[in-house]
Write an enzyme that holds these catalytic residues in place. Structure first.
Site, PDB file in Angstrom:
ATOM      1  N   GLU A 171       0.806  -1.232   0.000  1.00  0.00           N
ATOM      2  CA  GLU A 171       0.000   0.000   0.000  1.00  0.00           C
ATOM      3  C   GLU A 171       0.838   1.282   0.000  1.00  0.00           C
ATOM      4  OE1 GLU A 171      -2.821  -0.489   3.192  1.00  0.00           O
ATOM      5  OE2 GLU A 171      -3.734  -2.229   2.247  1.00  0.00           O
ATOM      6  N   ASP A 215      -0.986  -3.602  -3.571  1.00  0.00           N
ATOM      7  CA  ASP A 215      -1.827  -2.446  -3.226  1.00  0.00           C
ATOM      8  C   ASP A 215      -3.300  -2.763  -3.446  1.00  0.00           C
ATOM      9  OD1 ASP A 215      -2.440   0.205  -2.380  1.00  0.00           O
ATOM     10  OD2 ASP A 215      -0.597   0.917  -3.319  1.00  0.00           O
ATOM     11  N   GLU A 278      -5.587 -10.714  -2.328  1.00  0.00           N
ATOM     12  CA  GLU A 278      -6.440 -10.678  -1.125  1.00  0.00           C
ATOM     13  C   GLU A 278      -7.913 -10.602  -1.511  1.00  0.00           C
ATOM     14  OE1 GLU A 278      -5.154  -7.523   1.516  1.00  0.00           O
ATOM     15  OE2 GLU A 278      -3.052  -7.910   1.114  1.00  0.00           O
TER      16      GLU A 278
HETATM   17  C1  XIL Z   1      -5.945  -7.331   7.591  1.00  0.00           C
HETATM   18  C2  XIL Z   1      -6.274  -8.620   8.277  1.00  0.00           C
HETATM   19  O1  XIL Z   1      -7.254  -9.312   7.564  1.00  0.00           O
HETATM   20  C3  XIL Z   1      -6.724  -8.355   9.669  1.00  0.00           C
HETATM   21  O2  XIL Z   1      -6.955  -9.568  10.357  1.00  0.00           O
HETATM   22  C4  XIL Z   1      -5.665  -7.518  10.372  1.00  0.00           C
HETATM   23  O3  XIL Z   1      -6.090  -7.167  11.613  1.00  0.00           O
HETATM   24  C5  XIL Z   1      -5.395  -6.239   9.619  1.00  0.00           C
HETATM   25  O4  XIL Z   1      -5.018  -6.557   8.315  1.00  0.00           O
HETATM   26  N1  XIL Z   1      -4.748  -5.061   3.233  1.00  0.00           N
HETATM   27  C6  XIL Z   1      -3.744  -5.926   3.564  1.00  0.00           C
HETATM   28  C7  XIL Z   1      -3.982  -6.963   4.581  1.00  0.00           C
HETATM   29  O5  XIL Z   1      -2.686  -5.920   2.929  1.00  0.00           O
HETATM   30  O6  XIL Z   1      -2.831  -7.263   5.309  1.00  0.00           O
HETATM   31  C8  XIL Z   1      -5.100  -6.555   5.499  1.00  0.00           C
HETATM   32  O7  XIL Z   1      -5.363  -7.641   6.361  1.00  0.00           O
HETATM   33  C9  XIL Z   1      -6.322  -6.180   4.715  1.00  0.00           C
HETATM   34  C10 XIL Z   1      -6.043  -4.996   3.853  1.00  0.00           C
END
Ligand code: XIL
Length: 369
Positions: A171, A215, A278
């Site tokens: 990010e 990102d 993700e």
């Molecule tokens: C989130 C997790 O899902 C949570 O459990 C944690 O508390 C915070 O992070 N972008 C990302 C991930 O790159 O690492 C994030 O994950 C979600 C958004």
């Protein structure tokens, strides 16, 4: 014994139906054979085909180490996924204690589980603007720069030889996509240099693993996508060992058809491997209060299908992995949000009981080679 089988078919969906029917009937034939021999009843809802055996590329899932203690969770995860991303426990927030020492207990457990089950381990995430832990805040100058390098060497070095890739910087681009983010790392090391150095140190720690820039919002915001791609080009020009692009893909069910596929094609234009890193698709859609849950679920399954199809359409060498951000709806980080309706969200491929949803079938249809 028992009642005759009555497989519950997931809701039908256009072109997917015939493929799904084929998948199910293949399963039914196998199940019938078993039934004939054992005279046992066939479960009303047979196990769906393993996603990892349908897809000609790695399919990943975010996992937390305590979830693996639940045998039902572990069985469903190992059945379908060939890659594991630590959801939280490989982040600086977990690993780096305030006194500057490291704790690797949870990430080691995840790595050991992955090894035992022959599942790829993906490292997430070395440097993230959202995490500027106490151990760094009191450091200045050379001490800060050394601690930065040491952290990356220690973490990426620990899983060298096992991690199949790393999110090196997470990010880096602002929400609106206009610039690089202002963050502790940038203020101390330079707004571009902290990124370049992170890649350099990660490569020092692990000479082989592809190193990713990761990102979100690259699908919704073309300006952000352009800035992200410019950053990638700038890194390559500066000689940084950037090996791939991660697009988080935290989507909402109302994303316009075609937008996601366009984003994937655009991101792939540099020729680097792509990681859908993700993926989840929220049903909590603002401004569409008229839409029924069923309508949203249909849009959601269609979008999952579009994402999987867009990924499957990439040249083989660019298909790093297709990763979802959680296993069952009840495991989703979105359920833990403190917003209205968060508890009712259903953003993933399996429902809270572990049953495959229409989203699963949309992906299964799209990824079959
Ligand atoms: C989130 C997790 O899902 C949570 O459990 C944690 O508390 C915070 O992070 N972008 C990302 C991930 O790159 O690492 C994030 O994950 C979600 C958004």
């Amino acid at each position: 014994m028992g009642s005759p089988p009555s497989p519950t078919l997931p809701p039908s969906r256009g072109k997917g139906v015939s493929r799904r029917a084929a998948l199910l009937s293949a399963f039914a034939v196998a199940a019938c054979g078993r039934d004939a021999r054992s005279q046992q009843s066939i479960p009303a809802r047979g196990p769906e085909p393993p996603l990892k055996s349908l897809a000609p590329f790695p399919v990943g899932c975010a996992v937390q180490s305590d979830q693996l203690a639940d045998p039902a969770y572990a069985a469903l995860f190992t059945r379908h996924f060939s890659q594991l991303t630590p959801e939280w426990e490989m982040k600086m927030e977990y690993i780096l204690r305030p006194d500057g020492t490291f704790r690797f207990d949870a990430s080691d457990r995840l790595a050991a589980f992955a090894k035992t089950h022959n599942i790829r381990l993906f490292g997430h995430a070395l440097i993230w603007y959202a995490q500027g832990p106490a151990a760094f805040e009191r450091l200045e100058g050379e001490a800060f720069a050394n601690a930065y390098r040491n952290y990356i060497l220690a973490v990426a070095g620990r899983y060298r030889g096992q991690a199949v890739g790393w999110d090196v910087v997470n990010e880096a681009v602002t929400e609106d996509g206009s610039a690089l983010r202002d963050c502790l790392w940038g203020r101390k090391l330079g707004e571009f240099d902290y990124i370049r150095l992170a890649f350099q140190y990660a490569r020092e720690a692990d000479p082989a693993a592809p190193l990713f820039l990761n990102d979100y919002g690259l699908d919704y915001n073309p300006a952000k996508r352009a800035t992200f791609l410019k950053l990638a080009e700038r890194l390559l020009k500066a000689g940084a060992p950037l090996g791939g692009l991660g697009t988080q893909s935290h989507l909402h069910a109302d994303l316009a058809p075609g937008a996601y596929a366009r984003a994937i094609r655009d991101l792939a234009s540099l020729g680097l491997p792509i990681h859908i890193s993700e993926l989840d698709i929220s049903l909590n859609v603002r401004g569409l209060n008229f839409a029924s849950r069923a309508d949203l679920e249909q849009r959601q399954a269609r979008l999952y299908g579009e994402a999987a199809e867009a990924f499957a359409a990439l040249p083989e060498r660019q298909r790093f992995a297709f990763t979802v951000w959680g296993l069952r709806d009840s495991d989703s980080w979105l359920r833990r949000e403190k917003t209205p309706n968060a508890g009712a969200d259903g953003p993933l491929l399996f429902d809270s009981a572990g049953a495959a949803k229409s989203t699963f079938w949309a992906v299964a249809d799209a990824v079959r080679s």
